[in-house]
Design an enzyme around this catalytic site. Structure first.
Site, PDB file in Angstrom:
ATOM      1  N   GLU A 102       0.563  -1.359  -0.014  1.00 14.77           N
ATOM      2  CA  GLU A 102       0.297   0.052   0.084  1.00 14.77           C
ATOM      3  C   GLU A 102       1.246   1.571   0.139  1.00 14.77           C
ATOM      4  O   GLU A 102      -0.303   2.260   0.520  1.00 14.77           O
ATOM      5  CB  GLU A 102      -1.278   0.200   0.736  1.00 14.77           C
ATOM      6  CG  GLU A 102      -2.201  -1.376   1.201  1.00 14.77           C
ATOM      7  CD  GLU A 102      -3.249  -1.597   0.236  1.00 14.77           C
ATOM      8  OE1 GLU A 102      -2.984   0.049  -0.486  1.00 14.77           O
ATOM      9  OE2 GLU A 102      -3.762  -1.724   0.006  1.00 14.77           O
ATOM     10  N   HIS A 120      -2.985   2.484   8.233  1.00 15.80           N
ATOM     11  CA  HIS A 120      -4.448   1.756   7.372  1.00 15.80           C
ATOM     12  C   HIS A 120      -4.542   0.261   8.008  1.00 15.80           C
ATOM     13  O   HIS A 120      -3.908  -0.162   8.638  1.00 15.80           O
ATOM     14  CB  HIS A 120      -3.357   1.666   6.286  1.00 15.80           C
ATOM     15  CG  HIS A 120      -4.286   0.719   5.179  1.00 15.80           C
ATOM     16  ND1 HIS A 120      -6.232   1.053   5.651  1.00 15.80           N
ATOM     17  CD2 HIS A 120      -4.413  -0.948   4.857  1.00 15.80           C
ATOM     18  CE1 HIS A 120      -5.815  -1.007   3.900  1.00 15.80           C
ATOM     19  NE2 HIS A 120      -5.141  -0.666   4.289  1.00 15.80           N
ATOM     20  N   HIS A 122      -7.580  -2.672   8.799  1.00 16.61           N
ATOM     21  CA  HIS A 122      -8.753  -3.759   8.338  1.00 16.61           C
ATOM     22  C   HIS A 122      -9.944  -3.910   9.619  1.00 16.61           C
ATOM     23  O   HIS A 122     -10.610  -4.888   9.582  1.00 16.61           O
ATOM     24  CB  HIS A 122      -8.400  -5.449   7.769  1.00 16.61           C
ATOM     25  CG  HIS A 122      -7.461  -4.876   6.061  1.00 16.61           C
ATOM     26  ND1 HIS A 122      -6.810  -5.674   6.147  1.00 16.61           N
ATOM     27  CD2 HIS A 122      -7.022  -3.886   5.645  1.00 16.61           C
ATOM     28  CE1 HIS A 122      -6.212  -5.632   4.980  1.00 16.61           C
ATOM     29  NE2 HIS A 122      -6.218  -4.171   4.030  1.00 16.61           N
ATOM     30  N   HIS A 182     -12.541  -2.630   2.226  1.00 17.52           N
ATOM     31  CA  HIS A 182     -11.370  -3.062   2.312  1.00 17.52           C
ATOM     32  C   HIS A 182     -10.696  -2.082   3.658  1.00 17.52           C
ATOM     33  O   HIS A 182      -9.840  -3.478   4.415  1.00 17.52           O
ATOM     34  CB  HIS A 182     -10.526  -1.284   1.664  1.00 17.52           C
ATOM     35  CG  HIS A 182      -8.933  -1.853   1.499  1.00 17.52           C
ATOM     36  ND1 HIS A 182      -8.548  -1.724   0.613  1.00 17.52           N
ATOM     37  CD2 HIS A 182      -8.065  -1.492   2.410  1.00 17.52           C
ATOM     38  CE1 HIS A 182      -6.982  -2.150   1.153  1.00 17.52           C
ATOM     39  NE2 HIS A 182      -7.167  -1.952   1.690  1.00 17.52           N
ATOM     40  N   TYR A 237      -9.884  22.434  23.312  1.00 15.95           N
ATOM     41  CA  TYR A 237      -9.594  20.652  23.959  1.00 15.95           C
ATOM     42  C   TYR A 237      -7.942  20.713  24.050  1.00 15.95           C
ATOM     43  O   TYR A 237      -7.080  20.551  23.768  1.00 15.95           O
ATOM     44  CB  TYR A 237      -9.912  19.803  22.760  1.00 15.95           C
ATOM     45  CG  TYR A 237     -10.623  18.507  23.853  1.00 15.95           C
ATOM     46  CD1 TYR A 237     -11.038  18.222  24.686  1.00 15.95           C
ATOM     47  CD2 TYR A 237      -9.243  17.699  23.597  1.00 15.95           C
ATOM     48  CE1 TYR A 237     -10.880  17.279  24.888  1.00 15.95           C
ATOM     49  CE2 TYR A 237      -9.217  16.428  24.070  1.00 15.95           C
ATOM     50  CZ  TYR A 237      -9.745  16.329  25.204  1.00 15.95           C
ATOM     51  OH  TYR A 237     -10.263  14.841  26.117  1.00 15.95           O
TER      52      TYR A 237
END
Length: 242
Positions: A102, A120, A122, A182, A237
């Site tokens: 990726e 990233h 899944h 994905h 914040y």
């Protein structure tokens, strides 16, 4: 390319050594620290149930070098000698292991944002939501922490430039998105921030799926005006520096 540990690069490659030994040593130490943090975050994605096996990937930018998890290697096997780094064009400048498949997606984020880290996954609930809707409904105000309603990038083959392009469009004015059928992508100014955004996104997806599962009931959703008020409040914040 010889097997290398972060901080022992060829002096001519601009990431270590060179005419200024002190600068080279500092750059090498920064890469070594970043790699250790990357490996810890990658292992955490497994421990937290955000990925299974070697799925998902993590990257960190150090100057013009992007450290990335390697393709198909279990995270608990990674050592300092396994560091993998590429430049912003994707040319490998560190290590011998093949970078994550990726890589186009990670590099696309770094080329178009000020991101210092990309995560990233899944994740189960987020991936489920990506198959149901074009955008995660505003079920919780923490959507504001990702810049607004989280979009779903249309499906494309993993590792492809098409997927990277779809992701960038979904990330416009956002720091996270879903990838259809994905998973998820988030980025941040630190690896900790990128990871926290991933965890928040998965949690919001779980909340929406849970609430939506009740028969004959529909979850209440926030308005864009309500979300805007949250975005404004989030600017103040946290702890203020003296």
């Amino acid at each position: 390319m010889a097997d290398q540990r972060p901080g022992t690069q060829d002096p001519a490659d601009g990431t270590g050594g060179g005419a200024d030994p002190a600068a080279g040593a500092a750059a090498g130490e920064a890469l070594a620290r970043a790699w250790d943090e990357l490996v810890a975050a990658a292992r955490r994605t497994v421990a937290d149930g955000l990925v299974v096996g070697t799925s998902g990937n993590v990257s960190v930018r150090v100057g013009d070098t992007v450290l990335v998890t390697p393709s198909g290697v279990a995270y608990d096997r990674l050592t300092p000698q396994d560091a993998v780094g590429v430049d912003l064009e994707g040319r490998q400048v560190l290590g011998t292991l093949t970078p994550t498949s990726e890589l186009p997606m990670h590099l696309a984020v770094y080329r178009t944002t000020s991101a210092a880290a990309v995560v990233h996954t899944h994740a189960v609930h987020a991936t489920a939501v990506s198959t149901l809707v074009p955008e995660l409904p505003l079920v919780h105000y923490m959507s504001a922490a990702l810049g607004g309603p989280v979009r779903v990038a249309p499906y494309a083959l993993y590792g492809s430039d098409e997927l990277a392009g779809n992701m960038l469009r979904a990330l416009e004015d956002r720091s996270g998105c879903l990838l259809q059928n994905h998973g998820t992508v988030t980025y941040g100014s630190t690896l900790e921030q990128a990871y926290d955004r991933t965890a928040q996104l998965e949690w919001m997806c779980r909340v929406w799926l849970t609430a939506s599962a009740l028969p004959d009931r529909a979850p209440s959703l926030l308005t864009t005006e309500q979300l805007g008020a949250v975005q404004e409040k989030l600017r103040g914040y946290g702890q203020r520096k003296g």
